[in-house]
Design an enzyme around this catalytic site. Structure first.
Site, PDB file in Angstrom:
ATOM      1  CB  CYS A  80     -90.978 -32.566 -12.691  1.00 29.57           C
ATOM      2  SG  CYS A  80     -90.868 -32.116 -10.935  1.00 29.57           S
ATOM      3  CD  GLN A  81     -91.746 -28.097  -9.360  1.00 26.97           C
ATOM      4  OE1 GLN A  81     -92.843 -27.721  -8.977  1.00 26.97           O
ATOM      5  NE2 GLN A  81     -91.156 -29.174  -8.860  1.00 26.97           N
TER       6      GLN A  81
END
Length: 374
Positions: A80-81
């Site tokens: 998700c970064q």
């Protein structure tokens, strides 16, 4: 016939657990899981057996490798970064951490389609914000060109009665000629509820302080450890942290019906990393902190003593596992949930929090898998 699944970016096995708890006809089995994180793979193996998870670079997987596994379902929770609002430098598809997922969707999956060995169903989970990314646009284009029908959703555990705000993006896909139930004429919207199950989610806090009508959210106390009220608590917030940063915490009490999203930085970051607990419910939090700040401004070197009666602490890893639905609430029977979770002995507290913060809410994914197979 048992549904055979692959789990990509498997972490500590939230997708695996959701499939195991689902109502998929004939049951479901993860035949192989893939992740690069050594600690995550060790935790996964401790809970689901040593022969399921493989530590490898997902970007190196080939269509031929996956075709041999003969699977019906792909479960994916890519990094998700590149997309999170908590990362002001997020680069989306240009982030190196996005490359393996893009290759999987743009190169590997189309090749499997040509071979006639592609999965009939997919589930993708990511942060809210992914829906505005170029990666999502590329995902949609490639799935549609490969013959998949798509459904997108934004869902939070609050919708399922769990007192944790963790809005996440989900994509479900079915290979032609399979179709989704209950979405006629609304294929292009991003749903705020599972079709046929309730209505769109509306956060009504700003208006009434309550959750959406018809949804009963449990109290936080139902997820706490039995020894929660023992003092001093093992997860008490250090006084040096309270002295410097205490005013920035999101503080909840056991009777609360909402907590903030817990992230991989919980206990290491203060803002937007997750809520902390005030075990003394009767004390007024605002008045107590006002007195503390006034004492600080007056030069009181021991002003933090004024915060001690609040009994502020972090949630324990086990409590977070309950909020993430890896374990049933402490106040109830298992209700069909897998009732245990183990950590290898040398996994640190910091690593536990990181791995949980990177994971999925098992209850939400279970419901989505059930819908995917309707």
């Amino acid at each position: 016939m048992t549904v055979r699944a692959l789990e990509f970016y498997s972490g500590i096995g939230g997708l695996h657990r959701a499939l195991a708890q689902s109502a998929v006809p004939g049951g479901g089995s993860v035949v192989r899981a893939f992740d690069w994180d050594q600690a995550a793979c060790r935790v996964y193996a401790a809970n689901y057996g040593p022969n399921v998870v493989q530590k490898l670079d997902i970007g190196a997987l080939r269509a031929a490798d996956l075709a041999e596994l003969n699977t019906d379902l792909w479960l994916l929770s890519p990094s998700c970064q590149p997309y999170t609002v908590l990362n002001p430098l997020a680069k989306g598809a240009e982030d190196p951490r996005a490359k393996s997922f893009i290759r999987l969707i743009e190169d590997v999956l189309p090749e499997l389609v040509k071979m006639g060995r592609h999965p009939q169903r997919l589930l993708v989970e990511n942060v809210a914000g992914f829906e505005t990314s170029s990666t999502r646009e590329r995902l949609l284009v490639n799935l549609r060109s490969s013959g998949y029908t798509i459904l997108e959703l934004l869902i939070t555990p609050l919708q399922h009665g769990i007192p944790n705000s963790r809005l996440r993006y989900y994509l479900l896909a079915k290979a032609s000629p399979l179709k989704f139930a209950g979405i006629s004429g609304q294929e292009d919207r991003i749903w705020r509820h599972i079709p046929g199950r309730g209505s769109d989610w509306v956060d009504t806090r700003m208006h009434s302080g309550e959750e959406a009508p018809g949804i009963v959210v449990a109290e936080v106390r139902d997820y706490l450890d039995e020894q929660s009220y023992i003092e001093p608590h093992a997860h008490a917030i250090p006084e040096k942290v309270l002295t410097k940063w205490g005013r920035l915490f999101d503080i909840v009490v056991p009777s609360a019906r909402r907590t903030c999203c817990f992230t991989r930085g919980y206990t290491k970051l203060v803002e937007r990393a997750g809520s902390v607990l005030q075990m003394h419910e009767e004390l007024d939090t605002t008045q107590t902190f006002d007195a503390f700040l006034e004492a600080q401004r007056a030069g009181d070197d021991d002003a933090v003593r004024l915060l001690r009666p609040l009994r502020l602490r972090y949630f324990s890893p086990t409590e977070l596992l309950r909020l993430f639905a890896f374990l049933p609430p402490s106040s109830s029977s298992s209700g069909g949930m897998v009732g245990s979770f183990v950590w290898p002995e040398d996994i640190s507290q910091k690593t536990k929090y990181k791995l949980i913060g990177n994971s999925v809410n098992v209850r939400v994914v279970t419901e989505l898998i059930n819908y995917l197979f309707e």
